[in-house]
Design a protein around this motif. Structure first.
Motif, PDB file in Angstrom:
ATOM      1  N   SER A   1      46.604  45.650  38.538  1.00 37.42           N
ATOM      2  CA  SER A   1      45.946  45.143  37.338  1.00 37.42           C
ATOM      3  C   SER A   1      46.938  44.462  36.402  1.00 37.42           C
TER       4      SER A   1
ATOM      5  N   HIS B   1      39.631  38.437  34.442  1.00 35.28           N
ATOM      6  CA  HIS B   1      40.517  38.008  33.357  1.00 35.28           C
ATOM      7  C   HIS B   1      41.534  36.989  33.848  1.00 35.28           C
TER       8      HIS B   1
ATOM      9  N   VAL C   1      33.633  47.119  30.620  1.00 34.64           N
ATOM     10  CA  VAL C   1      34.868  46.313  30.629  1.00 34.64           C
ATOM     11  C   VAL C   1      34.635  45.002  31.358  1.00 34.64           C
ATOM     12  N   ALA C   2      33.950  45.061  32.519  1.00 28.89           N
ATOM     13  CA  ALA C   2      33.675  43.840  33.289  1.00 28.89           C
ATOM     14  C   ALA C   2      32.781  42.888  32.494  1.00 28.89           C
TER      15      ALA C   2
ATOM     16  N   CYS D   1      29.049  46.736  37.589  1.00 31.38           N
ATOM     17  CA  CYS D   1      29.863  46.244  36.476  1.00 31.38           C
ATOM     18  C   CYS D   1      29.786  47.221  35.306  1.00 31.38           C
TER      19      CYS D   1
ATOM     20  N   ASN E   1      38.044  43.805  37.271  1.00 30.43           N
ATOM     21  CA  ASN E   1      38.096  43.388  35.869  1.00 30.43           C
ATOM     22  C   ASN E   1      39.316  42.517  35.596  1.00 30.43           C
ATOM     23  N   SER E   2      40.445  42.890  36.194  1.00 26.33           N
ATOM     24  CA  SER E   2      41.671  42.106  36.011  1.00 26.33           C
ATOM     25  C   SER E   2      41.557  40.745  36.692  1.00 26.33           C
TER      26      SER E   2
ATOM     27  N   PHE F   1      32.703  38.276  39.242  1.00 27.10           N
ATOM     28  CA  PHE F   1      31.773  39.079  38.445  1.00 27.10           C
ATOM     29  C   PHE F   1      30.461  39.298  39.195  1.00 27.10           C
TER      30      PHE F   1
ATOM     31  N   SER G   1      34.822  41.369  29.686  1.00 27.66           N
ATOM     32  CA  SER G   1      35.764  40.360  30.193  1.00 27.66           C
ATOM     33  C   SER G   1      35.043  39.042  30.451  1.00 27.66           C
TER      34      SER G   1
END
Length: 820
Positions: free
Chosen positions: A461, A500, A524-525, A521, A496-497, A515, A528
């Protein structure tokens, strides 16, 4: 003689399985024949006097108790020299001695040479390997024992179940469970307890409960094992049901049972504090409240739940305090950094010797309290107590020095640790990233892989975040492939990373695809994706995703609302922004942060409501925050309001006299308004105060390499071709309406870094590939116009990330709608 032979090779699993029942291994066939040859024992010549069986047994047992194998070897040598033929019992005693003395090679050699073996022999072999932590050899010995139809004792089966629990070998655990049932050993408490532990640690708490329910001879360890299993699986309701049932069955609570449940109450589940207080009352009634285990668990529970006053009261009442209690109290006070430091000093005055946990917790307290000097003193104590090579302390020290930007000291701490595990490496990688040294983070990640270490989700991440900050899509794609190959590509943290990383690198389409393919999800997802769409200027899409999140039953957090407010600010959606701001405060009870308020100032200011924006700042809790005034000053420049701009700039310069951005913004306000004399004064003021403007830097990734450019840069190896392309591009855009002046020497007035990066991309990336350029400052108006025209005449999509947002230029149009 036996002692003169080299130790026999430890057999593999296939070697053990292929040996027929009762047969000797090849290494044993070559052995001397003093034990047995047919029915006749052949003694060597010139023998001394042998001792009797009882004497040899006492001597070997003495060696076992002392842990000195040398004495046992002498006893065995004497038996060999005198031609004594040991009994099976004596052989088993020798076998046990070698294992107790950590001589597994000699133990196996002796086992191979034994003319006969019984169940005790096999039990000794398996138990010996288990005690030494040589689990693979213990499993192999078990398989061989089964091929010879040996009925193992319940003690050995319990040891094997312990191995399965330690190694997570559920399949072998099931085999042993079946063997227990088939052989009729009987599932009493002695075997129930390791079975419960095995199933719990292998993630099958349901099977553990079935085993628990079928046993009619439960002891307090059985109940405690079941409670611990539920606690570790975070099944708190089931854990409490077992606790109630235990009370109904009139089983007396032990300190370990109470300690396990109280530890689970630290998880802060529903009504955890109520249950914790009930157990506290129960412990007082049973007289366990002053017990070391229960007392430590109680103060740990109260401190972690936030009841610090109760934790301190228990700590003061506990007699015979030890370092474990002090550690629990220091850990509980961690969020109150100074109190942890004071307790540590008191601990020192009372003569307690700090442990590794104490020092690592104290460094964390220094990080929270931002006490750099005290942290260095703690580091000195760590060195004095010879804990500086500990990997856990080393990891926290790396984090501590990274927090203060002292990466040289962090590197020294990293190198001084004896064992640089994945946690220590990750701390170093994160430290470089926190200090903006993203390239060094990625270099460290490559070194980590070269040493054969396997990065976890958290490491992946962080390096993906570095790729996003650098705008290095290719590197990010490589790390994504590695995570998929390593089996953690579907992890929520990694996904999630990835969202981003792709979004921050300018590839919002890939971010959308990641996504969409995610199975589940979390908030956080969603956050983002919302923030990514907002920074790419997709205001309507951002609001649509936000509403989808609400419909999915996900409660938005402060980050999601920040993305929504950013989208409204960039898209000029004033009424929507004001409505969402009030919804955040009223419906979701989220307190606005400095970033939320800055978005509101930007929203009002860009819409021309400068006085409303100024009033918003003065009425907020962040009126002394420079970033809010800077947002208003940018709006003053857009609307050419020099009167408000001057007032805002004076406030901003007073708050942040060393920041160049405030002077530059005011200089641009005066220049745009044609007030050259005032602009010159600002430039002179910067010169007098020795304030230098941060140079504009742009970079672009081509292939596996990132090329960077400054204003008027000619240091690039392809500089000549870049400037030829720049002149060619300007000739083209002049034909479609671009107007600008040249200096007398014919050189471009404004060869800003992003223009050079784009031209390098045009000559390096063929096939109509999109150009993704990153810049450390806000894009100027001239460059914005030029980028739009280049995208039209070259028929290329240009994605430019500046300090505040993304600009996506396609066919002469920017995604920001010229509102930035």
């Amino acid at each position: 003689m036996l002692l003169q032979r080299k130790p026999a090779k430890i057999p593999s699993l296939s070697d053990i399985i292929n040996v027929s029942s009762g047969a000797l291994t090849p290494s044993i066939n070559k052995a001397s024949s003093w034990f047995n040859t047919g029915d006749k024992t052949i003694p060597p010549p010139e023998l001394g006097n042998s001792l009797d069986d009882a004497t040899y047994t006492k001597l070997i047992l003495s060696s076992t108790q002392s842990g000195c194998s040398a004495h046992g070897k002498l006893v065995q040598s004497h038996m060999v020299k005198t031609g004594y033929n040991p009994t099976l019992f004596l052989h088993n005693t020798l076998l046990n001695m070698y294992f107790k003395c950590n001589e597994s090679d000699l133990a196996l050699q002796l086992f191979d040479e034994m003319p006969e073996r019984n169940v005790v022999s096999w039990n000794s072999l398996i138990s010996g390997y288990t005690q030494l932590g040589q689990y693979i050899f213990a499993k192999e010995a078990f398989i061989k024992a089964r091929t010879t139809n040996v009925n193992l004792s319940k003690h050995t089966l319990a040891s094997l179940l312990s191995i399965c629990a330690q190694t997570g070998d559920l399949e072998l655990g099931k085999v042993i469970h079946s063997l227990i049932i088939v052989t009729g050993v009987g599932i009493d408490a002695f075997l129930t307890n390791p079975l419960i532990a095995m199933y719990s640690k292998c993630g099958r708490i349901d099977q553990a409960r079935i085993t628990f329910n079928k046993c009619n001879q439960l002891d307090d360890v059985s109940w405690n094992s079941m409670i611990s299993g539920y606690a570790k699986s975070n099944l708190h309701n089931e854990m409490l049901q077992i606790l109630v049932k235990m009370h109904q069955c009139e089983v007396r609570f032990s300190s370990y049972v109470l300690g396990s449940v109280l530890k689970a109450c630290c998880s802060n589940f529903n009504h955890s504090l109520i249950w914790g207080k009930l157990l506290h009352s129960c412990s007082i009634k049973l007289g366990w409240d002053l017990d070391v285990v229960v007392g430590t668990a109680l103060l740990d529970m109260y401190s972690k739940i936030g009841e610090l006053h109760d934790a301190i009261s228990i700590f003061n009442l506990l007699p015979n305090k030890n370092v474990v209690m002090c550690n629990a109290m220091i850990s509980g006070m961690l969020k109150f950094g100074n109190k942890s430091l004071n307790l540590f000093l008191e601990m020192q005055r009372n003569g307690f010797r700090p442990s590794e946990f104490t020092f690592s917790t104290m460094i964390k307290a220094c990080i929270i309290s931002e006490d750099f000097e005290f942290g260095k003193q703690i580091h000195a104590l760590i060195c004095k107590n010879n804990f500086d090579k500990d990997k856990y302390i080393g990891s926290v020290l790396v984090e501590f020095y990274s927090k203060w930007g002292s990466m040289e000291d962090a590197l020294l701490c990293f190198k001084s640790t004896n064992k640089q595990d994945i946690v220590t490496w990750t701390s170093m990688i994160v430290g470089h990233a926190q200090n903006g040294e993203f390239e060094k983070s990625l270099i460290l990640f490559c070194k980590l892989l070269s040493f054969g270490l396997k990065p976890d989700e958290y490491t992946i991440s962080n390096v993906l975040s570095c790729c996003g900050n650098l705008g290095s899509v290719r590197c990010g794609e490589g790390i994504q492939c590695y995570s998929v190959k390593g089996g953690i590509g579907d992890s929520g943290v990694v996904l999630n990373s990835l969202i981003h990383m792709y979004a921050k690198s300018g590839d919002i389409d890939c971010a959308n695809r990641v996504f969409e393919v995610a199975d589940k999800c979390d908030v956080v997802a969603w956050s983002s994706m919302i923030c990514s769409s907002a920074h790419h200027g997709c205001a309507k899409e951002t609001l649509r995703v936000f509403e989808m999140m609400i419909e999915s039953g996900i409660v938005p957090n402060d980050v999601a609302f920040l993305g929504v407010l950013t989208a409204c600010s960039h898209g000029g959606l004033v009424e929507e922004g004001l409505r969402y701001y009030e919804t955040m405060k009223g419906e979701y009870s989220i307190s606005p942060t400095e970033k939320h308020c800055t978005c509101m100032v930007d929203l009002l200011g860009r819409a021309g409501r400068l006085y409303d924006a100024k009033s918003f700042i003065t009425n907020s809790n962040f009126k002394n925050t420079p970033v809010m005034w800077r947002a208003l000053l940018s709006s003053c420049r857009i609307h050419k309001n020099t009167e408000v701009g001057k007032q805002v700039a004076e406030t901003l310069i007073e708050l942040e006299p060393e920041s160049s951005s405030s002077y530059v913004l005011l200089y641009n306000v005066y220049t745009d308004a044609g007030m050259e004399s005032e602009a010159t004064k600002i430039r002179d003021l910067m010169s007098t105060r020795r304030i230098k403007k941060e140079p504009g830097l742009s970079w672009i990734e081509v292939g596996n390499r990132v090329s960077s450019f400054l204003v008027g840069d000619k240091s690039h190896p392809q500089s000549e071709s870049i400037y030829v392309k720049l002149n060619d591009v300007f000739e083209k855009i002049k034909k479609v309406g671009y107007r600008n002046e040249k200096k007398g020497n014919g050189f471009m007035v404004n060869p800003h870094s992003e223009k050079l990066a784009v031209c390098f991309g045009l000559i390096s990336l063929g096939g109509g590939a999109p150009l993704r350029v990153m810049k450390n400052l806000r894009v100027c108006e001239d460059c914005h116009v030029v980028m739009k025209l280049i995208s039209k005449v070259e028929k290329r999509e240009i994605v430019l990330r500046d300090l505040s947002r993304f600009h996506r230029f396609t066919d002469g149009i920017c995604s920001c709608g010229d509102y930035w």
